[in-house]
Write an enzyme that holds these catalytic residues in place. Structure first.
Site, PDB file in Angstrom:
ATOM      1  N   ASN A 117       0.890  -1.153   0.000  1.00 43.49           N
ATOM      2  CA  ASN A 117       0.000   0.000   0.000  1.00 43.49           C
ATOM      3  C   ASN A 117       0.933   1.208   0.000  1.00 43.49           C
ATOM      4  O   ASN A 117       1.463   1.596   1.054  1.00 43.49           O
ATOM      5  CB  ASN A 117      -0.904   0.023   1.226  1.00 43.49           C
ATOM      6  N   ALA A 145      -0.023   7.691  -0.886  1.00 40.84           N
ATOM      7  CA  ALA A 145      -0.134   8.649  -1.995  1.00 40.84           C
ATOM      8  C   ALA A 145       0.944   8.440  -3.057  1.00 40.84           C
ATOM      9  O   ALA A 145       0.789   8.910  -4.200  1.00 40.84           O
ATOM     10  CB  ALA A 145      -0.085  10.070  -1.445  1.00 40.84           C
ATOM     11  N   HIS A 169       0.058   7.146  -6.606  1.00 40.01           N
ATOM     12  CA  HIS A 169      -0.415   7.967  -7.719  1.00 40.01           C
ATOM     13  C   HIS A 169       0.698   8.793  -8.357  1.00 40.01           C
ATOM     14  O   HIS A 169       0.437   9.564  -9.280  1.00 40.01           O
ATOM     15  CB  HIS A 169      -1.540   8.895  -7.222  1.00 40.01           C
ATOM     16  N   ASP A 228       9.301   1.129 -11.014  1.00 38.09           N
ATOM     17  CA  ASP A 228      10.509   0.525 -11.605  1.00 38.09           C
ATOM     18  C   ASP A 228      11.125  -0.495 -10.643  1.00 38.09           C
ATOM     19  O   ASP A 228      11.570  -1.564 -11.063  1.00 38.09           O
ATOM     20  CB  ASP A 228      11.531   1.606 -11.958  1.00 38.09           C
ATOM     21  N   HIS A 261      -5.307  -1.346  -1.009  1.00 39.62           N
ATOM     22  CA  HIS A 261      -5.743  -0.053  -0.487  1.00 39.62           C
ATOM     23  C   HIS A 261      -6.877  -0.272   0.497  1.00 39.62           C
ATOM     24  O   HIS A 261      -7.711  -1.168   0.313  1.00 39.62           O
ATOM     25  CB  HIS A 261      -6.224   0.873  -1.615  1.00 39.62           C
ATOM     26  N   LEU A 262      -6.877   0.567   1.512  1.00 37.28           N
ATOM     27  CA  LEU A 262      -7.962   0.535   2.493  1.00 37.28           C
ATOM     28  C   LEU A 262      -9.259   1.004   1.839  1.00 37.28           C
ATOM     29  O   LEU A 262     -10.311   0.374   1.989  1.00 37.28           O
ATOM     30  CB  LEU A 262      -7.611   1.459   3.662  1.00 37.28           C
ATOM     31  N   SER A 263      -9.160   2.123   1.127  1.00 34.26           N
ATOM     32  CA  SER A 263     -10.334   2.712   0.481  1.00 34.26           C
ATOM     33  C   SER A 263     -10.425   2.235  -0.965  1.00 34.26           C
ATOM     34  O   SER A 263      -9.429   1.755  -1.533  1.00 34.26           O
ATOM     35  CB  SER A 263     -10.230   4.241   0.520  1.00 34.26           C
ATOM     36  N   ARG A 283      -6.711   9.924  -7.770  1.00 38.29           N
ATOM     37  CA  ARG A 283      -6.428   8.645  -7.088  1.00 38.29           C
ATOM     38  C   ARG A 283      -6.747   7.440  -7.980  1.00 38.29           C
ATOM     39  O   ARG A 283      -6.570   6.302  -7.578  1.00 38.29           O
ATOM     40  CB  ARG A 283      -7.232   8.536  -5.786  1.00 38.29           C
TER      41      ARG A 283
HETATM   42  O1  CA2 Z   1      -6.873   3.782   0.591  1.00 34.70           O
HETATM   43  C1  CA2 Z   1      -5.656   3.648   0.750  1.00 34.70           C
HETATM   44  O2  CA2 Z   1      -5.161   2.675   1.307  1.00 34.70           O
HETATM   45  C2  CA2 Z   1      -4.713   4.762   0.277  1.00 34.70           C
HETATM   46  O3  CA2 Z   1      -3.517   4.152  -0.183  1.00 34.70           O
HETATM   47  C3  CA2 Z   1      -4.438   5.634   1.481  1.00 34.70           C
HETATM   48  C4  CA2 Z   1      -3.579   6.864   1.139  1.00 34.70           C
HETATM   49  C5  CA2 Z   1      -4.178   7.630  -0.043  1.00 34.70           C
HETATM   50  O4  CA2 Z   1      -3.299   8.687  -0.402  1.00 34.70           O
HETATM   51  C6  CA2 Z   1      -4.402   6.723  -1.233  1.00 34.70           C
HETATM   52  O5  CA2 Z   1      -4.993   7.477  -2.270  1.00 34.70           O
HETATM   53  C7  CA2 Z   1      -5.304   5.564  -0.882  1.00 34.70           C
HETATM   54  C8  CA2 Z   1      -3.511   7.822   2.330  1.00 34.70           C
HETATM   55  C9  CA2 Z   1      -2.900   7.223   3.535  1.00 34.70           C
HETATM   56  C10 CA2 Z   1      -3.023   8.221   4.659  1.00 34.70           C
HETATM   57  O6  CA2 Z   1      -3.751   7.597   5.678  1.00 34.70           O
HETATM   58  C11 CA2 Z   1      -4.222   8.358   6.697  1.00 34.70           C
HETATM   59  C12 CA2 Z   1      -5.020   7.701   7.601  1.00 34.70           C
HETATM   60  C13 CA2 Z   1      -5.561   8.389   8.653  1.00 34.70           C
HETATM   61  C14 CA2 Z   1      -5.279   9.731   8.820  1.00 34.70           C
HETATM   62  C15 CA2 Z   1      -4.494  10.385   7.923  1.00 34.70           C
HETATM   63  C16 CA2 Z   1      -3.947   9.694   6.846  1.00 34.70           C
END
Ligand code: CA2
Length: 149
Positions: free
Chosen positions: A76, A79, A82, A89, A102-104, A113
């Site tokens: 994972n 950011a 992206h 590479d 990814h979590l989301s 994203r």
């Molecule tokens: O959904 C995911 O796992 C992401 O990789 C999470 C990244 C985001 O930039 C990707 O687009 C999707 C963000 C990780 C930051 O996680 C936080 C969690 C709680 C509070 C602040 C940041």
């Protein structure tokens, strides 16, 4: 024979999991995710090395170091997903099976994203299941590793 090692890499800000934006990322901390992923790996006869870094170069070093030690990588990249052609590479060069998590569900979110560089090196992508994405990825990777052995 020793258990195959699965390397799980987490990118920037994932150390903050469970502290902010619970409506997007849930309330589990990264330690909760590590524990659930570790239990799943254990049940499948795999060892787990679970890491997080806020630094792109550190993640790249860990990918490079996986050659000869890990049987596969779950990533994972946060950011960097992206933005990082350098990480792409490294993942292509390491020549190990890669699963992106990814979590989301990044495809339900902002257009920036929807692009994933690690996804181009991955066998598959699991997104949108919160911490369970990692557990599902371990099951998929363990299956791939056993099939290849
Ligand atoms: O959904 C995911 O796992 C992401 O990789 C999470 C990244 C985001 O930039 C990707 O687009 C999707 C963000 C990780 C930051 O996680 C936080 C969690 C709680 C509070 C602040 C940041």
């Amino acid at each position: 024979m020793s258990a195959p090692l699965i390397l799980v890499l987490n990118g920037p800000n994932l150390n903050l999991l469970g502290t902010r934006e619970p409506h997007i990322y849930g309330t589990d901390t990264l330690e909760d995710v590590r524990l659930a992923t570790s239990r799943a790996a254990d049940q499948l006869g795999c060892a787990l090395d679970f890491r997080q870094s806020n630094h792109e170069g550190v993640l790249i070093d860990w990918v490079q170091d996986a050659r000869g030690t890990a049987a596969g990588i779950i990533i994972n990249a946060g950011a960097y997903t992206h933005t990082s052609i350098a990480l792409l590479d490294a993942l292509k060069a390491v020549d190990l099976p890669v699963i992106e998590v990814h979590l989301s569900n990044i495809f339900h979110r902002e257009p920036f994203r929807h692009t994933s560089y690690p996804g181009r090196a991955a066998i598959g992508v699991i997104a949108g299941f919160g911490g369970q994405s990692y557990v599902l990825a371990v099951a998929a990777l363990a299956n791939l590793i056993k099939t290849a052995a």
